[in-house]
Design a protein around this motif. Sequence first.
Motif, PDB file in Angstrom:
ATOM      1  N   GLU A  72      -3.733   5.681   4.153  1.00  0.00           N
ATOM      2  CA  GLU A  72      -5.065   5.988   3.627  1.00  0.00           C
ATOM      3  C   GLU A  72      -5.519   4.925   2.630  1.00  0.00           C
ATOM      4  O   GLU A  72      -6.688   4.527   2.613  1.00  0.00           O
ATOM      5  N   ASP A  73      -4.587   4.463   1.793  1.00  0.00           N
ATOM      6  CA  ASP A  73      -4.915   3.395   0.844  1.00  0.00           C
ATOM      7  C   ASP A  73      -5.327   2.121   1.581  1.00  0.00           C
ATOM      8  O   ASP A  73      -6.274   1.438   1.185  1.00  0.00           O
ATOM      9  N   TYR A  74      -4.600   1.822   2.646  1.00  0.00           N
ATOM     10  CA  TYR A  74      -4.937   0.636   3.440  1.00  0.00           C
ATOM     11  C   TYR A  74      -6.307   0.788   4.092  1.00  0.00           C
ATOM     12  O   TYR A  74      -7.124  -0.131   4.076  1.00  0.00           O
ATOM     13  N   ASN A  98      -8.805   2.560   3.119  1.00  0.00           N
ATOM     14  CA  ASN A  98      -9.845   2.445   2.092  1.00  0.00           C
ATOM     15  C   ASN A  98     -10.082   0.988   1.710  1.00  0.00           C
ATOM     16  O   ASN A  98     -11.225   0.584   1.445  1.00  0.00           O
ATOM     17  N   PHE A  99      -9.006   0.207   1.698  1.00  0.00           N
ATOM     18  CA  PHE A  99      -9.124  -1.229   1.423  1.00  0.00           C
ATOM     19  C   PHE A  99      -9.974  -1.911   2.496  1.00  0.00           C
ATOM     20  O   PHE A  99     -10.877  -2.699   2.184  1.00  0.00           O
ATOM     21  N   PHE A 128       0.846  -1.186   0.000  1.00  0.00           N
ATOM     22  CA  PHE A 128       0.000   0.000   0.000  1.00  0.00           C
ATOM     23  C   PHE A 128       0.883   1.238   0.000  1.00  0.00           C
ATOM     24  O   PHE A 128       1.893   1.293   0.710  1.00  0.00           O
ATOM     25  N   GLU A 129       0.500   2.223  -0.794  1.00  0.00           N
ATOM     26  CA  GLU A 129       1.305   3.440  -0.918  1.00  0.00           C
ATOM     27  C   GLU A 129       1.190   4.338   0.311  1.00  0.00           C
ATOM     28  O   GLU A 129       2.065   5.147   0.587  1.00  0.00           O
ATOM     29  N   SER A 130       0.092   4.181   1.059  1.00  0.00           N
ATOM     30  CA  SER A 130      -0.124   5.030   2.233  1.00  0.00           C
ATOM     31  C   SER A 130      -1.090   4.340   3.176  1.00  0.00           C
ATOM     32  O   SER A 130      -1.779   3.371   2.799  1.00  0.00           O
TER      33      SER A 130
END
Length: 205
Positions: A33-35, A37-38, A29-31
């Motif tokens: 926040e990406d995690y 959202n996942f 994950f790039e951030s």
Amino acid sequence: FWEGRLTGYKSFRTKIFDKFPRTGLPETFESIEDYDNFVKLLVKTNCIDNAKKIWWDLRVHPFFNTVEFRICDIPLTVSETIAIAALFQGVCAKIYKLRQMNLNFIQYSRALINENKWRASRYGIDGHLIDFGKQEEVNTRVLLYELLDFIDDVVPPLGSRMAINFVKEMIEKGTGADRQLQVYKSSQNLVSVVDYIRDQFLVGL
């Protein structure tokens, strides 16, 4: 061992967990926040009810502000468990230090790392892992000493030198899996193995 049988693996638990969803190596994950959202997507689609249902080898802890390492099979002794925890702490501290210094490090693909995970579960520290930088097989013990060298500068401020030194003892004397197999080889009796596990748990404390 699994269901009373010798599996030929140094860690068969990893193979059992492979059968379940959201296990094994995590995605990249790039951030955070990406995690997040996942996780929200999985909850929204009724895949999970909370992030504790993600059982990756390594994950962001769902309730505490930390990273949770779940990769290990059950260490045989408390001393080994503390040593492994110190090793993981050192890796995190080193990566954080590199980030602070704006230094990058190579991230290999999940598929490549899985090759080493299988080798580790099958052969333990007696086998060879792939050094992807050199693109060759290297004795696992050699790579473990390289890892200890890699984190050495962050060990003093962490106050974990004694625990880290015990990692070297594990490398030289073998793991709990190795010793259990030795007991089984000499006794051909799983009850003797269980007795040995019980007797070893608090050794060294």
